[in-house]
Design a protein around this motif. Structure first.
Motif, PDB file in Angstrom:
ATOM      1  N   GLU A  43      -2.171  -1.007  -0.529  1.00 34.64           N
ATOM      2  CA  GLU A  43      -0.929  -0.417  -0.020  1.00 34.64           C
ATOM      3  C   GLU A  43      -0.915   1.097  -0.217  1.00 34.64           C
ATOM      4  OE1 GLU A  43       2.876  -0.399   1.765  1.00 34.64           O
ATOM      5  OE2 GLU A  43       1.327  -1.963   1.657  1.00 34.64           O
ATOM      6  N   LEU A  44      -1.358   1.565  -1.363  1.00 30.72           N
ATOM      7  CA  LEU A  44      -1.354   3.000  -1.632  1.00 30.72           C
ATOM      8  C   LEU A  44      -2.434   3.729  -0.832  1.00 30.72           C
ATOM      9  CD1 LEU A  44      -0.743   2.842  -5.480  1.00 30.72           C
ATOM     10  CD2 LEU A  44       0.856   3.657  -3.740  1.00 30.72           C
ATOM     11  N   LEU A  45      -3.592   3.109  -0.680  1.00 33.38           N
ATOM     12  CA  LEU A  45      -4.661   3.735   0.100  1.00 33.38           C
ATOM     13  C   LEU A  45      -4.273   3.889   1.565  1.00 33.38           C
ATOM     14  CD1 LEU A  45      -7.897   2.079  -1.344  1.00 33.38           C
ATOM     15  CD2 LEU A  45      -7.286   4.499  -1.450  1.00 33.38           C
ATOM     16  N   LYS A  46      -3.701   2.852   2.145  1.00 33.98           N
ATOM     17  CA  LYS A  46      -3.342   2.942   3.563  1.00 33.98           C
ATOM     18  C   LYS A  46      -2.137   3.842   3.788  1.00 33.98           C
ATOM     19  CE  LYS A  46      -0.363  -1.173   4.008  1.00 33.98           C
ATOM     20  NZ  LYS A  46      -0.230  -2.510   4.622  1.00 33.98           N
ATOM     21  N   GLY A  47      -1.403   4.151   2.704  1.00 33.22           N
ATOM     22  CA  GLY A  47      -0.265   5.059   2.822  1.00 33.22           C
ATOM     23  C   GLY A  47      -0.665   6.505   2.934  1.00 33.22           C
ATOM     24  N   THR A  48      -1.932   6.813   2.630  1.00 28.25           N
ATOM     25  CA  THR A  48      -2.502   8.168   2.751  1.00 28.25           C
ATOM     26  C   THR A  48      -1.597   9.250   2.149  1.00 28.25           C
ATOM     27  OG1 THR A  48      -1.574   8.480   4.975  1.00 28.25           O
ATOM     28  CG2 THR A  48      -3.802   7.547   4.824  1.00 28.25           C
ATOM     29  N   GLY A  49      -1.055   8.973   0.983  1.00 36.33           N
ATOM     30  CA  GLY A  49      -0.272   9.983   0.282  1.00 36.33           C
ATOM     31  C   GLY A  49       1.229   9.789   0.340  1.00 36.33           C
ATOM     32  N   ALA A  50       1.708   8.886   1.182  1.00 35.57           N
ATOM     33  CA  ALA A  50       3.149   8.631   1.247  1.00 35.57           C
ATOM     34  C   ALA A  50       3.604   7.929  -0.030  1.00 35.57           C
ATOM     35  CB  ALA A  50       3.476   7.762   2.461  1.00 35.57           C
ATOM     36  N   VAL A  51       4.804   8.274  -0.498  1.00 32.64           N
ATOM     37  CA  VAL A  51       5.325   7.670  -1.720  1.00 32.64           C
ATOM     38  C   VAL A  51       5.773   6.245  -1.440  1.00 32.64           C
ATOM     39  CG1 VAL A  51       7.105   7.806  -3.498  1.00 32.64           C
ATOM     40  CG2 VAL A  51       6.057   9.902  -2.620  1.00 32.64           C
ATOM     41  N   ARG A  52       5.387   5.342  -2.331  1.00 33.30           N
ATOM     42  CA  ARG A  52       5.841   3.953  -2.271  1.00 33.30           C
ATOM     43  C   ARG A  52       6.729   3.712  -3.483  1.00 33.30           C
ATOM     44  NH1 ARG A  52       4.489   4.464   2.127  1.00 33.30           N
ATOM     45  NH2 ARG A  52       2.952   3.274   3.351  1.00 33.30           N
ATOM     46  N   THR A  53       7.969   3.307  -3.247  1.00 34.25           N
ATOM     47  CA  THR A  53       8.873   3.053  -4.352  1.00 34.25           C
ATOM     48  C   THR A  53       8.436   1.802  -5.112  1.00 34.25           C
ATOM     49  OG1 THR A  53      10.383   1.622  -3.106  1.00 34.25           O
ATOM     50  CG2 THR A  53      10.757   4.011  -2.979  1.00 34.25           C
ATOM     51  N   ARG A  54       8.948   1.649  -6.304  1.00 34.26           N
ATOM     52  CA  ARG A  54       8.623   0.441  -7.071  1.00 34.26           C
ATOM     53  C   ARG A  54       9.108  -0.803  -6.336  1.00 34.26           C
ATOM     54  NH1 ARG A  54       9.627   4.405 -10.761  1.00 34.26           N
ATOM     55  NH2 ARG A  54       8.093   4.662 -12.441  1.00 34.26           N
ATOM     56  N   ALA A  55      10.266  -0.694  -5.687  1.00 32.40           N
ATOM     57  CA  ALA A  55      10.779  -1.838  -4.920  1.00 32.40           C
ATOM     58  C   ALA A  55       9.840  -2.184  -3.772  1.00 32.40           C
ATOM     59  CB  ALA A  55      12.183  -1.529  -4.378  1.00 32.40           C
ATOM     60  N   ASP A  56       9.289  -1.162  -3.104  1.00 30.54           N
ATOM     61  CA  ASP A  56       8.317  -1.407  -2.029  1.00 30.54           C
ATOM     62  C   ASP A  56       7.130  -2.185  -2.567  1.00 30.54           C
ATOM     63  OD1 ASP A  56       9.806   0.031  -0.168  1.00 30.54           O
ATOM     64  OD2 ASP A  56       8.731   1.906  -0.537  1.00 30.54           O
ATOM     65  N   LEU A  57       6.658  -1.787  -3.741  1.00 28.58           N
ATOM     66  CA  LEU A  57       5.463  -2.402  -4.298  1.00 28.58           C
ATOM     67  C   LEU A  57       5.742  -3.790  -4.864  1.00 28.58           C
ATOM     68  CD1 LEU A  57       3.843   0.746  -5.979  1.00 28.58           C
ATOM     69  CD2 LEU A  57       3.317  -0.296  -3.764  1.00 28.58           C
ATOM     70  N   VAL A  58       6.969  -4.027  -5.305  1.00 31.71           N
ATOM     71  CA  VAL A  58       7.340  -5.386  -5.697  1.00 31.71           C
ATOM     72  C   VAL A  58       7.185  -6.319  -4.507  1.00 31.71           C
ATOM     73  CG1 VAL A  58       9.266  -6.892  -6.337  1.00 31.71           C
ATOM     74  CG2 VAL A  58       8.892  -4.760  -7.583  1.00 31.71           C
ATOM     75  N   ARG A  59       7.610  -5.877  -3.346  1.00 30.22           N
ATOM     76  CA  ARG A  59       7.507  -6.712  -2.135  1.00 30.22           C
ATOM     77  C   ARG A  59       6.045  -6.929  -1.751  1.00 30.22           C
ATOM     78  NH1 ARG A  59      12.033  -3.290  -0.993  1.00 30.22           N
ATOM     79  NH2 ARG A  59      13.958  -4.521  -1.071  1.00 30.22           N
ATOM     80  N   VAL A  60       5.195  -5.939  -2.015  1.00 30.42           N
ATOM     81  CA  VAL A  60       3.764  -6.111  -1.754  1.00 30.42           C
ATOM     82  C   VAL A  60       3.204  -7.221  -2.632  1.00 30.42           C
ATOM     83  CG1 VAL A  60       1.498  -5.018  -1.992  1.00 30.42           C
ATOM     84  CG2 VAL A  60       3.389  -3.744  -0.975  1.00 30.42           C
ATOM     85  N   VAL A  61       3.566  -7.220  -3.906  1.00 25.18           N
ATOM     86  CA  VAL A  61       3.059  -8.211  -4.845  1.00 25.18           C
ATOM     87  C   VAL A  61       3.644  -9.590  -4.570  1.00 25.18           C
ATOM     88  CG1 VAL A  61       3.015  -8.899  -7.278  1.00 25.18           C
ATOM     89  CG2 VAL A  61       2.597  -6.515  -6.651  1.00 25.18           C
ATOM     90  N   ARG A  62       4.943  -9.634  -4.268  1.00 25.73           N
ATOM     91  CA  ARG A  62       5.618 -10.919  -4.081  1.00 25.73           C
ATOM     92  C   ARG A  62       5.363 -11.534  -2.711  1.00 25.73           C
ATOM     93  NH1 ARG A  62       6.491 -12.198  -9.251  1.00 25.73           N
ATOM     94  NH2 ARG A  62       8.155 -11.024 -10.227  1.00 25.73           N
TER      95      ARG A  62
END
Length: 238
Positions: free
Chosen positions: A164-183
């Protein structure tokens, strides 16, 4: 779980649970923390010595330390009682729809937790499937990650967060965004994100940094955006 099509085997103690997991070669394990002989964390440690099954910890204790201990010990998820049976079933279904392997060698009944597989494929015909950044190469097709040609063994959650972070190419991902990635799809845009959920993401990111041997003073890959989340570090000349 039986209604969802699983063959279910149960055990009343930690030691019996380890034996059942080994004998039945379980694909999914729900594990209570409070057991009459050894606690669930010790059971998890023993199970991880021979099994890469999905493990969901169940507990009546919601302390942050318990969550961290479970995730660092190799649990895939952590649910605090009381919970709804449908929630447990949905979380397990979401986990199983997202591969936890990083090579093509797994079967339906035996899966690898982290796939330390070989280095990612060449960037020629498969360039669109390999994300590269500061010597790190992530292959989305084989779910392998290599750092300067050396394979890294990542868990499913660690791989998904890094992707998720690599494909974001520098865009900020909130913790809530990343929770959804994991879940996965179980957590929609309107799903409540708890502090425990966000803390779990922090633990996964911490594990990632250790495996990458990231320098916290001069990060090459994962940058913390204080009070918000995480982003990819700027690209460097190799």
């Amino acid at each position: 779980m039986q209604q969802a099509g699983f063959e279910v085997h149960s055990a009343g103690t930690g030691r019996d649970g380890v034996d059942v997991a080994r004998q039945r070669q379980a694909n999914v394990i729900t594990l209570d923390v409070g057991l009459p002989d050894i606690d669930g964390f010790e059971v998890l440690r023993r199970i991880r010595q021979f099994s890469d099954a999905y493990v969901v910890m169940l507990t009546g204790r919601g302390e942050e330390l318990d969550t961290i201990t479970a995730l660092q010990g190799g649990a895939d998820d952590y649910i605090v009682k009381p919970f709804r049976p449908r929630e447990l079933r949905a979380r397990i279904s979401a986990m199983m729809r997202r591969p936890r392997v990083s090579s093509g060698e797994a079967t339906a009944s035996s899966v690898a937790d982290s796939g330390s597989g070989g280095p990612s494929g060449s960037a020629g015909s498969r360039r669109g499937k390999v994300l590269q950044h500061n010597g790190l190469a992530l292959d989305t097709e084989t779910r392998t990650v290599a750092l300067r040609g050396t394979p890294l063994g990542l868990t499913r959650s660690e791989f998904d967060l890094l992707h998720e972070l690599l494909k974001g190419t520098g865009a900020v991902r909130t913790r809530a965004d990343l929770v959804r990635v994991v879940r996965g799809e179980y957590y929609g845009e309107d799903t409540y994100i708890s502090e425990a959920d966000e803390r779990a993401v922090e633990v996964h990111i911490g594990n990632l940094r250790r495996k990458l041997r990231e320098d916290p003073q001069d990060p090459r890959w994962l940058v913390t955006v204080r009070g918000v989340g995480y982003r990819l570090a700027p690209k460097r000349a190799e």
